[in-house]
Write an enzyme that holds these catalytic residues in place. Structure first.
Site, short mmCIF file in Angstrom:
data_model
loop_
_atom_site.label_atom_id
_atom_site.label_comp_id
_atom_site.label_asym_id
_atom_site.label_seq_id
_atom_site.Cartn_x
_atom_site.Cartn_y
_atom_site.Cartn_z
N ARG A 21 63.03 -31.92 88.63
CA ARG A 21 63.54 -31.09 89.72
C ARG A 21 62.54 -30.91 90.85
O ARG A 21 62.91 -30.59 91.98
CB ARG A 21 63.92 -29.70 89.19
CG ARG A 21 64.96 -29.71 88.07
CD ARG A 21 65.04 -28.34 87.42
NE ARG A 21 63.74 -27.97 86.84
CZ ARG A 21 63.40 -26.73 86.46
NH1 ARG A 21 64.27 -25.75 86.62
NH2 ARG A 21 62.22 -26.49 85.93
N GLU A 26 51.23 -21.50 90.80
CA GLU A 26 50.83 -20.20 91.32
C GLU A 26 49.66 -20.44 92.27
O GLU A 26 48.58 -20.87 91.84
CB GLU A 26 50.40 -19.29 90.17
CG GLU A 26 51.52 -18.98 89.19
CD GLU A 26 51.04 -18.25 87.96
OE1 GLU A 26 49.82 -18.32 87.67
OE2 GLU A 26 51.86 -17.61 87.28
N GLN A 45 47.55 -9.53 106.96
CA GLN A 45 48.29 -10.48 107.80
C GLN A 45 48.40 -11.81 107.05
O GLN A 45 47.48 -12.20 106.32
CB GLN A 45 47.54 -10.69 109.12
CG GLN A 45 48.28 -11.57 110.13
CD GLN A 45 47.60 -11.53 111.50
OE1 GLN A 45 47.29 -10.45 112.01
NE2 GLN A 45 47.37 -12.69 112.08
N ASN A 47 49.36 -15.89 107.93
CA ASN A 47 49.56 -16.84 109.02
C ASN A 47 50.08 -18.17 108.50
O ASN A 47 49.81 -18.55 107.36
CB ASN A 47 48.24 -17.09 109.77
CG ASN A 47 47.69 -15.85 110.41
OD1 ASN A 47 48.43 -14.91 110.72
ND2 ASN A 47 46.38 -15.82 110.62
N HIS A 60 36.49 -20.69 113.52
CA HIS A 60 36.83 -19.31 113.87
C HIS A 60 36.18 -18.33 112.89
O HIS A 60 36.02 -18.62 111.71
CB HIS A 60 38.35 -19.13 113.82
CG HIS A 60 39.08 -20.00 114.78
ND1 HIS A 60 40.36 -20.46 114.55
CD2 HIS A 60 38.71 -20.53 115.99
CE1 HIS A 60 40.75 -21.22 115.57
NE2 HIS A 60 39.77 -21.28 116.45
N TYR A 130 47.74 -19.02 105.35
CA TYR A 130 46.58 -18.29 104.90
C TYR A 130 46.81 -16.80 104.94
O TYR A 130 47.44 -16.28 105.85
CB TYR A 130 45.30 -18.68 105.64
CG TYR A 130 45.40 -19.02 107.10
CD1 TYR A 130 44.89 -18.18 108.08
CD2 TYR A 130 45.97 -20.22 107.50
CE1 TYR A 130 44.94 -18.52 109.43
CE2 TYR A 130 46.03 -20.57 108.84
CZ TYR A 130 45.52 -19.71 109.80
OH TYR A 130 45.59 -20.05 111.13
#
Length: 207
Positions: A21, A26, A45, A47, A60, A130
């Protein structure tokens, strides 16, 4: 979760269950995360980005405290994910480590506050998601040029890097250090000590 050579960063390779299938895995377990890091993952948050082949995002990072820790995986396609130690005073300051994230082995990378993050899409339409410990705050967000020759990140051959205007205008590591824009190793360690102390306090209250 296995620690990377840069202290404060880990990679997780989950067990994937596949049958006719499709497959299941996880990609985050709070208990396993807490056991390794000593504190829960604060989630403020989440993203999701989709990138064309050759797109290069980063490097970043956010000012510490509170910084912004990230738990990153690639759910479609493949990227070269890079963690950069930007913490002045760190034994590994200025070094980087790369992990391939893709939709086959389903690895995930966790980088704690003060570390820089970048990735390059290796396939067209690569999708990265993330989890972030803090929300986006423009006044606290910074970047280092991902093609800085001092960093000398070995991006894949044969791909022309596609940068945003903002990333293309980012300072080099040396410029950012001169301007006092980088976090210190000690303030990052202190922040993580506070996280672990808070986790122990919560455990005492709950018991």
């Amino acid at each position: 979760m296995r620690p990377l050579d840069i202290e404060g960063a880990w990679v997780d390779r989950p067990r994937v269950f596949a049958d006719r299938r499709g497959h299941f895995h996880e990609w985050f377990r709070a208990d396993a995360f807490r056991e390794v890091t000593g504190h829960p993952l604060r989630l403020e948050q989440a993203n999701c980005s989709r990138s064309g082949r050759g797109t290069l995002r980063g490097v970043h990072y956010a000012a510490v405290p509170p910084g912004q820790a990230k738990y990153v995986t690639c759910v479609s396609g493949a990227v070269l994910d890079v963690v950069v130690d930007l913490r002045t005073g760190s034994p590994t300051f200025g070094t980087w480590e790369a992990v391939r994230l893709d939709d086959r082995e389903h690895r995930a990378v966790y980088l704690s506050e003060g570390l820089g993050h970048a990735f390059m899409a290796l396939e067209e339409g690569s999708v990265v998601v993330y989890l972030c410990s803090e929300g986006y705050a423009p006044q606290r967000e910074f970047g280092i040029h991902p093609l800085d020759p001092e960093l000398a990140i070995r991006w894949p051959d044969g791909l022309a890097p596609q940068l945003s205007d903002k990333d293309a205008a980012a300072p080099t590591l040396a410029e950012a250090e001169r301007r006092g824009l980088l976090p210190t190793h000690e303030e990052c360690l202190a922040h993580r000590r506070r996280l672990r102390s808070g986790a122990r306090g919560e455990a005492c209250v709950s018991s």
